[in-house]
Motif scaffolding. Structure first.
Motif, PDB file in Angstrom:
ATOM      1  N   GLY A  16       0.824  -1.202   0.000  1.00  0.00           N
ATOM      2  CA  GLY A  16       0.000   0.000   0.000  1.00  0.00           C
ATOM      3  C   GLY A  16       0.856   1.248   0.000  1.00  0.00           C
ATOM      4  O   GLY A  16       1.841   1.354  -0.744  1.00  0.00           O
ATOM      5  N   VAL A 207      -3.688  -0.788   6.609  1.00  0.00           N
ATOM      6  CA  VAL A 207      -2.829  -0.520   5.449  1.00  0.00           C
ATOM      7  C   VAL A 207      -3.006  -1.575   4.365  1.00  0.00           C
ATOM      8  O   VAL A 207      -2.441  -1.455   3.276  1.00  0.00           O
ATOM      9  CB  VAL A 207      -1.344  -0.456   5.855  1.00  0.00           C
ATOM     10  N   SER A 208      -3.782  -2.628   4.660  1.00  0.00           N
ATOM     11  CA  SER A 208      -3.969  -3.696   3.675  1.00  0.00           C
ATOM     12  C   SER A 208      -5.346  -4.303   3.836  1.00  0.00           C
ATOM     13  O   SER A 208      -5.972  -4.207   4.900  1.00  0.00           O
ATOM     14  CB  SER A 208      -2.902  -4.789   3.851  1.00  0.00           C
ATOM     15  N   SER A 228      -9.538   1.035  -2.304  1.00  0.00           N
ATOM     16  CA  SER A 228      -8.214   0.683  -1.790  1.00  0.00           C
ATOM     17  C   SER A 228      -7.118   1.399  -2.566  1.00  0.00           C
ATOM     18  O   SER A 228      -6.151   1.904  -1.979  1.00  0.00           O
ATOM     19  CB  SER A 228      -8.004  -0.831  -1.857  1.00  0.00           C
ATOM     20  N   GLY A 232      -4.658   4.194  -0.826  1.00  0.00           N
ATOM     21  CA  GLY A 232      -3.308   3.703  -0.572  1.00  0.00           C
ATOM     22  C   GLY A 232      -3.281   2.461   0.298  1.00  0.00           C
ATOM     23  O   GLY A 232      -2.354   2.249   1.075  1.00  0.00           O
ATOM     24  N   ILE A 233      -4.315   1.630   0.167  1.00  0.00           N
ATOM     25  CA  ILE A 233      -4.410   0.384   0.927  1.00  0.00           C
ATOM     26  C   ILE A 233      -4.001  -0.765   0.014  1.00  0.00           C
ATOM     27  O   ILE A 233      -4.538  -0.919  -1.078  1.00  0.00           O
ATOM     28  CB  ILE A 233      -5.845   0.166   1.447  1.00  0.00           C
ATOM     29  N   GLY A 234      -3.046  -1.577   0.442  1.00  0.00           N
ATOM     30  CA  GLY A 234      -2.557  -2.674  -0.382  1.00  0.00           C
ATOM     31  C   GLY A 234      -3.527  -3.837  -0.410  1.00  0.00           C
ATOM     32  O   GLY A 234      -4.004  -4.283   0.632  1.00  0.00           O
ATOM     33  N   CYS A 302      -4.393  -2.151  -8.285  1.00  0.00           N
ATOM     34  CA  CYS A 302      -4.772  -2.203  -6.875  1.00  0.00           C
ATOM     35  C   CYS A 302      -4.131  -3.385  -6.155  1.00  0.00           C
ATOM     36  O   CYS A 302      -4.089  -3.405  -4.917  1.00  0.00           O
ATOM     37  CB  CYS A 302      -6.290  -2.296  -6.737  1.00  0.00           C
ATOM     38  N   THR A 304      -1.365  -5.746  -4.648  1.00  0.00           N
ATOM     39  CA  THR A 304       0.009  -5.689  -4.148  1.00  0.00           C
ATOM     40  C   THR A 304       0.682  -7.046  -4.217  1.00  0.00           C
ATOM     41  O   THR A 304       1.724  -7.210  -4.845  1.00  0.00           O
ATOM     42  CB  THR A 304       0.033  -5.181  -2.692  1.00  0.00           C
TER      43      THR A 304
END
Length: 345
Positions: A16, A207-208, A228, A232-234, A302, A304
């Motif tokens: 993220g 964060v994820s 997401s 900025g969310i992984g 999107c 990761t």
């Protein structure tokens, strides 16, 4: 069990918007545990060797949960870290909290109603401050670690205020027991609500997000994925090969049979067409169907680090090989256009 020298080197990306770097694939450790808990689990010796094989190939991201094999998965991952002296500063260990660690080999697939009625399970599951604090201590002990890199809520707890959950998670970060927090199996509005609560209070945010996402289940493209990406969310999707269906082998396994009763996992005619198209694209490119399905995921901005199950060396080679598979826009459209929406999980 040593893999052949890969022709493609492992890639690493930020989780993220954090500075934490993880391998392009995450090793799903649900498979490593106790076959009496579920028939598809690997025994300890084989699990240890597979974890070492993945690490040697460059994968540094490992995902488990306290409930997998009732704690055995965490124990095995912890043993692998110690036995093979995996570089703690390099690896990223993720685990999850919500479900109870049950006695013996009892499966954790119980309804919430059954859990609520079972007096022996009081306070042993959910996302209360008490259970979160108890659970992180249990996970740390089983893993044999001083801290957990990514601590994730396994699902939503309708019986605990989000404020209580987010404050407890933030306190664990401040105490140094965990480094980052993530979520799993949540809708976009739920993730946003939780992170808004945290932001207003100056607490750590998720964060994820770990949700189901693959060519046969794309419902998160409506809201979770774009949210997401914007926030900025992984995204670390699980079941990227839809329990093996996207390998092109039409496997019938204990896991696929168990999924037939779940509405969002029901096999459809559209699924058959998509699987056939994956095989066609793979044949045209001279690669395996699994590599095409994984390459499709990697092409999504999107995404990761998809969570992959590694049961043998061939699985690992498929994973690494997918890093060099590039799909054209026309191929992506061809793979996607047969999809028919499914019920939300």
């Amino acid at each position: 069990m040593t893999p052949n020298t890969p022709t493609t080197q492992m890639q690493y990306v930020r989780l993220g918007a954090t500075g934490l770097r993880v391998s392009r694939f995450c090793v799903g450790c649900m498979t490593y545990g106790n076959s009496e808990w579920n028939g598809w689990c690997k025994n300890e010796d084989e699990s240890l060797a597979l974890i070492k094989m993945a690490y040697d190939a460059g994968l540094n991201f490992f995902d488990t949960a306290e409930s997998y094999s009732n704690g055995q998965s965490e124990l095995i991952l912890g043993k692998a870290i110690k036995k093979y002296n995996l570089d703690r500063s390099r690896i990223v260990v993720a685990t999850k909290v919500f479900f109870p660690v049950l006695p013996g080999n009892t499966p954790f697939f119980m309804t919430m109603e059954d859990r609520m009625r079972n007096s022996s399970l009081v306070n042993t599951f959910g996302l209360s401050r008490k259970h979160i604090f108890d659970s992180v201590e249990g996970s740390l002990q089983r893993l044999g670690l001083d801290y957990i890199d990514l601590y994730q809520v396994h699902r939503v707890d309708q019986n605990t205020p989000l404020e209580e959950t987010m404050e407890a998670l933030n306190d664990l970060i401040r105490m140094g027991k965990i480094r980052y927090i993530g979520t799993s199996n949540m809708r976009a509005w739920e993730i946003q609500k939780a992170n808004n609560i945290a932001e207003r209070r100056g607490w750590a945010k998720f964060v994820s997000v770990q949700n189901l996402y693959n060519l046969l289940y794309r419902e998160d493209e409506r809201e979770v994925n774009p949210y997401s990406l914007d926030a900025g969310i992984g995204l670390i999707p699980y079941s990227p090969l839809s329990r093996g269906k996207l390998t092109g082998q039409h496997r019938t396994t204990v896991r696929t049979e168990a999924a037939t009763s779940v509405p969002f996992m029901t096999f459809t005619d559209a699924d058959t067409m998509i699987i056939q198209r994956v095989a066609e694209v793979a044949e045209k490119k001279g690669v395996r169907p699994a590599q095409v399905a994984l390459a499709w995921l990697l092409a999504k901005p999107c995404v990761t680090s998809p969570i992959v199950g590694i049961g043998n060396e061939a699985h690992l080679q498929d994973i690494i090989g997918s890093l060099s598979v590039n799909l054209t826009a026309d191929e992506v459209t061809y793979l996607e256009e047969a999809y028919i929406p499914k019920p939300l999980m």
